[in-house]
Design a protein around this motif. Structure first.
Motif, short mmCIF file in Angstrom:
data_model
loop_
_atom_site.label_atom_id
_atom_site.label_comp_id
_atom_site.label_asym_id
_atom_site.label_seq_id
_atom_site.Cartn_x
_atom_site.Cartn_y
_atom_site.Cartn_z
N GLN A 84 0.90 -1.12 -0.10
CA GLN A 84 -0.09 0.21 0.04
C GLN A 84 0.90 1.38 -0.15
OE1 GLN A 84 -3.25 0.35 -0.38
NE2 GLN A 84 -3.23 2.50 -0.22
N VAL A 85 1.86 0.97 0.89
CA VAL A 85 2.84 2.56 0.85
C VAL A 85 3.39 2.57 -0.50
CG1 VAL A 85 5.02 3.30 1.84
CG2 VAL A 85 3.32 2.22 3.29
N SER A 86 3.89 1.57 -1.11
CA SER A 86 4.46 1.48 -2.45
C SER A 86 3.67 2.07 -3.31
CB SER A 86 5.09 0.26 -2.75
OG SER A 86 6.00 0.29 -4.08
N PHE A 87 2.24 1.59 -3.39
CA PHE A 87 1.36 2.20 -4.27
C PHE A 87 1.27 3.57 -4.24
CE2 PHE A 87 -2.99 3.28 -5.10
CZ PHE A 87 -3.01 2.99 -6.51
N ALA A 88 1.06 4.07 -2.98
CA ALA A 88 0.70 5.58 -2.94
C ALA A 88 1.90 6.14 -3.29
CB ALA A 88 0.42 5.94 -1.36
N LYS A 89 2.93 5.90 -3.08
CA LYS A 89 4.19 6.69 -3.33
C LYS A 89 4.49 6.67 -4.86
CE LYS A 89 7.05 6.32 0.62
NZ LYS A 89 8.44 6.05 1.20
N ARG A 90 4.34 5.46 -5.51
CA ARG A 90 4.49 5.23 -7.04
C ARG A 90 3.43 5.73 -7.83
NH1 ARG A 90 8.19 1.54 -9.18
NH2 ARG A 90 9.65 0.88 -7.49
N ARG A 91 1.99 5.95 -7.08
CA ARG A 91 1.03 6.36 -7.95
C ARG A 91 1.30 8.02 -7.87
NH1 ARG A 91 -3.25 6.88 -3.98
NH2 ARG A 91 -2.28 8.56 -3.34
N ASN A 92 1.72 8.74 -6.91
CA ASN A 92 2.02 10.17 -6.71
C ASN A 92 3.16 10.43 -7.70
OD1 ASN A 92 -0.17 10.54 -4.81
ND2 ASN A 92 1.21 10.34 -3.06
N GLY A 93 4.18 9.83 -7.90
CA GLY A 93 5.15 9.85 -8.82
C GLY A 93 4.76 9.82 -10.16
N LEU A 94 3.85 8.87 -10.41
CA LEU A 94 3.35 8.62 -12.03
C LEU A 94 2.40 9.82 -12.37
CD1 LEU A 94 3.01 6.80 -14.35
CD2 LEU A 94 1.13 5.80 -13.14
N LEU A 95 1.55 10.32 -11.19
CA LEU A 95 0.61 11.51 -11.67
C LEU A 95 1.52 12.67 -11.78
CD1 LEU A 95 -2.03 10.83 -8.79
CD2 LEU A 95 -2.30 10.55 -11.45
N LYS A 96 2.45 12.96 -11.20
CA LYS A 96 3.50 13.86 -11.30
C LYS A 96 4.26 14.02 -12.78
CE LYS A 96 7.56 16.11 -9.16
NZ LYS A 96 8.71 16.02 -8.15
N LYS A 97 4.73 12.56 -13.11
CA LYS A 97 5.36 12.73 -14.26
C LYS A 97 4.19 13.05 -15.50
CE LYS A 97 9.55 11.51 -13.39
NZ LYS A 97 10.59 12.39 -13.69
N ALA A 98 3.15 12.57 -15.17
CA ALA A 98 2.13 12.86 -16.42
C ALA A 98 1.92 14.39 -16.44
CB ALA A 98 0.81 12.33 -15.97
N PHE A 99 1.73 14.96 -15.17
CA PHE A 99 1.54 16.61 -15.10
C PHE A 99 2.73 17.26 -15.75
CE2 PHE A 99 2.65 20.55 -12.87
CZ PHE A 99 1.59 21.23 -13.26
N GLU A 100 3.91 16.79 -15.45
CA GLU A 100 5.31 17.39 -16.06
C GLU A 100 5.30 17.05 -17.77
OE1 GLU A 100 8.40 15.41 -14.18
OE2 GLU A 100 8.05 16.63 -12.35
N LEU A 101 4.82 16.04 -18.10
CA LEU A 101 4.80 15.76 -19.48
C LEU A 101 3.83 16.67 -20.38
CD1 LEU A 101 5.81 13.80 -21.70
CD2 LEU A 101 3.84 12.61 -21.33
N SER A 102 2.70 16.81 -19.79
CA SER A 102 1.71 17.57 -20.21
C SER A 102 2.10 19.17 -20.39
CB SER A 102 0.43 17.47 -19.59
OG SER A 102 0.36 18.19 -18.39
N ILE A 103 3.00 19.40 -19.41
CA ILE A 103 3.42 20.91 -19.31
C ILE A 103 4.54 21.23 -20.09
CG2 ILE A 103 4.50 22.68 -17.88
CD1 ILE A 103 1.42 22.38 -17.25
#
Length: 186
Positions: free
Chosen positions: A18-37
């Motif tokens: 669960q901890v790994s999921f939360a951290k990696r999910r946040n990282g993935l969402l951040k990367k998607a945001f960065e790619l769009s910008i």
């Protein structure tokens, strides 16, 4: 100095997973945001947790992005009813699997297992649900015991009445026996 290579396999410990999921999910969402910008890309990201909760990021309207994707891969032109039915059934199966997983997880929680993943609010809610369940069980148990006691009391009364009746009959037979022996003895 970099990290060591991470072996990609399912994390067995539910808390660590669960901890790994939360951290990696946040990282993935951040990367998607960065790619769009950075690249002015139209990005749509959907992530479903093991418990079925949805997380999403969309640089534009998610519905528009999904429609564009469907159009790109040729899904929007497909008039094949069988394909649509399959898609609906797959979605329903996925929903049912998530529901089953959720119910199994709740069952484990009610059994006192996998509680380390729950926060204080969820633990209090679980405790309240268990308290209500115990009260219902005790109420039902009292009702069943009371009904059983009443049944036993009725049986006891019926047996007492039968016993009284049999004692009267025995007394009558004894008196009749004594009376007939007097008549014979005279």
């Amino acid at each position: 100095m970099g990290r060591g290579k991470v072996e990609l396999k399912r994390i067995e410990n539910p808390t660590n997973r669960q901890v790994s999921f939360a951290k990696r999910r946040n990282g993935l969402l951040k990367k998607a945001f960065e790619l769009s910008i950075l690249c002015d890309a139209e990005v749509g990201l959907l992530v479903f947790s093991p418990s079925g909760k949805a997380y999403e990021f969309a640089s534009h309207d998610m519905g528009r992005t999904i429609a564009r994707y469907r159009n790109e891969v040729g899904l929007s032109q497909s008039n094949n009813q069988g394909f649509r039915t399959m898609e609906i059934l797959r979605t329903e199966i996925d929903d049912l699997k998530r529901t089953i997983d959720n119910l199994e997880e709740r069952h484990k929680h009610f059994a006192g297992e996998n509680l380390s993943m729950l926060d204080m609010k969820e633990l209090k809610q679980l405790e309240r649900q268990l308290r209500i369940g115990v009260e219902r069980i005790r109420s039902r148990k009292r009702r069943v015991v009371s009904e059983h006691i009443n049944l036993l009391k009725r049986r006891h009364r019926a047996l007492q009445e039968e016993n009284t009746h049999l004692q009267k009959r025995l007394h009558e037979l004894q008196e009749a026996n004594i009376g007939s022996s007097r008549i014979l003895g005279e």
